[in-house]
Write a protein that holds these residues in place. Structure first.
Motif, short mmCIF file in Angstrom:
data_model
loop_
_atom_site.label_atom_id
_atom_site.label_comp_id
_atom_site.label_asym_id
_atom_site.label_seq_id
_atom_site.Cartn_x
_atom_site.Cartn_y
_atom_site.Cartn_z
N ASP A 1 1.05 -0.77 0.13
CA ASP A 1 0.04 0.41 -0.21
C ASP A 1 1.02 1.43 -0.02
O ASP A 1 0.30 2.16 0.47
CB ASP A 1 -1.28 -0.30 1.37
N LYS A 2 2.02 1.33 -0.08
CA LYS A 2 2.64 2.67 -0.81
C LYS A 2 2.17 3.75 -1.72
O LYS A 2 1.77 3.29 -2.66
CB LYS A 2 4.21 2.01 -1.00
N TRP A 3 1.71 5.01 -0.97
CA TRP A 3 1.67 5.46 -1.84
C TRP A 3 -0.20 5.53 -1.96
O TRP A 3 -1.01 6.19 -2.89
CB TRP A 3 2.15 6.18 -3.06
N ALA B 1 2.67 9.79 -7.80
CA ALA B 1 2.71 8.36 -7.01
C ALA B 1 2.83 7.34 -8.30
O ALA B 1 4.02 6.71 -8.35
CB ALA B 1 1.48 7.77 -6.27
N ILE B 2 2.62 7.79 -9.69
CA ILE B 2 2.73 6.14 -10.46
C ILE B 2 3.87 6.95 -10.99
O ILE B 2 5.43 6.16 -11.25
CB ILE B 2 1.86 7.06 -11.76
N THR B 3 4.50 8.05 -11.33
CA THR B 3 5.84 8.65 -11.96
C THR B 3 7.14 8.28 -10.27
O THR B 3 8.07 7.56 -10.73
CB THR B 3 5.86 9.96 -11.30
N ILE C 1 -7.75 6.00 -10.13
CA ILE C 1 -7.22 6.89 -8.93
C ILE C 1 -5.78 7.20 -8.62
O ILE C 1 -4.70 6.08 -8.62
CB ILE C 1 -7.70 6.34 -7.86
N ASP C 2 -5.59 8.54 -8.78
CA ASP C 2 -4.07 8.68 -8.15
C ASP C 2 -3.84 9.87 -7.12
O ASP C 2 -5.13 10.10 -6.74
CB ASP C 2 -3.74 9.58 -9.72
N PHE C 3 -2.47 9.76 -6.65
CA PHE C 3 -2.50 10.38 -4.76
C PHE C 3 -1.02 11.19 -5.84
O PHE C 3 -0.58 11.15 -6.00
CB PHE C 3 -2.38 9.20 -3.57
N THR C 4 -1.92 12.48 -4.42
CA THR C 4 -0.80 13.51 -4.33
C THR C 4 0.24 13.14 -3.38
O THR C 4 -0.35 12.61 -2.28
CB THR C 4 -1.13 15.31 -3.88
N VAL C 5 1.68 12.96 -4.03
CA VAL C 5 2.64 12.52 -3.18
C VAL C 5 3.97 13.85 -3.25
O VAL C 5 3.81 14.50 -3.92
CB VAL C 5 2.71 11.14 -3.34
N SER C 6 4.37 13.74 -2.23
CA SER C 6 5.86 13.94 -2.78
C SER C 6 6.97 13.70 -2.59
O SER C 6 7.64 12.79 -1.81
CB SER C 6 6.15 15.05 -0.76
#
Length: 212
Positions: A77-79, A118-120, A205-210
């Motif tokens: 479940d990372k990110w 996240a995909i990047t 679905i994609d998620f905003t991450v740093s």
């Protein structure tokens, strides 16, 4: 006179053999596809326009994990990306919406949506070509992100799901995925005459991450 000998090229392994390199089987994938399509029928008629597709994605990911966890894989479940991780190989697997060229090795496969950070982040350690399936892992220790890519459509009044298992090349943020290191294309899954399932494509679905 010099005699020139021609040796036949080594044939490309079939899809079952290539899936076996990842410890996958078509029957595992089809259980996930079926769960997603079945979930579409529970979407309320006045729900969001992407409701059926969202239910498809949720249940496709859930069933894919259930089936593979029984084979020794583990939830990853990372990110919050909804993946499942191989017990010993550097492989994680998720679910992705493709396009009408899904399953066609001679056509241009694209993801249906642009991808965020996240995909990047998760594709940074993927291969840049088709010749280095696990080689980079020996050097860098990174995981290879693969997807069960699907696209539901109607052909001659019958619902079919186009399908393949593929690894994208590293993908910049804000772009669709349209470059692939490896594609394991499969024949369409025929579900029979169209009934109540609308092939409008599952929402992704994609998620905003740093990124670090």
């Amino acid at each position: 006179m010099t005699e020139i000998l021609f040796h036949p090229a080594t044939p490309m392994p079939g899809p079952d053999a290539r899936l076996a390199e990842l410890d996958l089987k078509v029957e595992y994938l089809d259980q996930a596809i079926w769960a997603g399509l079945n979930a579409r029928t529970s979407a309320p008629p006045l729900g969001p326009t992407n409701g059926a597709g969202l239910l498809d994605w949720i249940h496709r990911v859930g069933r894919l994990r259930e089936v593979l966890v029984e084979q020794g894989w583990s939830r990853y479940d990372k990110w919050n990306a909804g993946l499942v991780r191989h017990p010993s190989k550097p492989v994680v697997l998720g679910a992705l919406q493709g396009n009408r060229h899904t399953g066609d090795p001679g056509a241009k496969l694209r993801s249906d949506y642009t991808k965020g950070p996240a995909i990047t982040a998760m594709t940074r350690d993927n291969d840049h070509d088709q010749f280095s399936l696990f080689a980079d892992f020996e050097r860098h220790g990174g995981l290879k992100l693969w997807f069960l890519v699907t696209f539901p459509t109607v052909r001659n009044g019958r619902l079919v799901v186009l399908r393949e298992v593929s690894q994208p090349e590293p993908t910049p943020q804000g772009q669709v995925i349209d470059h692939w290191s490896h594609r394991i294309t499969l024949p369409p899954y025929d579900f029979g005459p169209v009934a109540d399932i609308t092939p409008d494509g599952p929402a992704e679905i994609d998620f905003t991450v740093s990124l670090r």
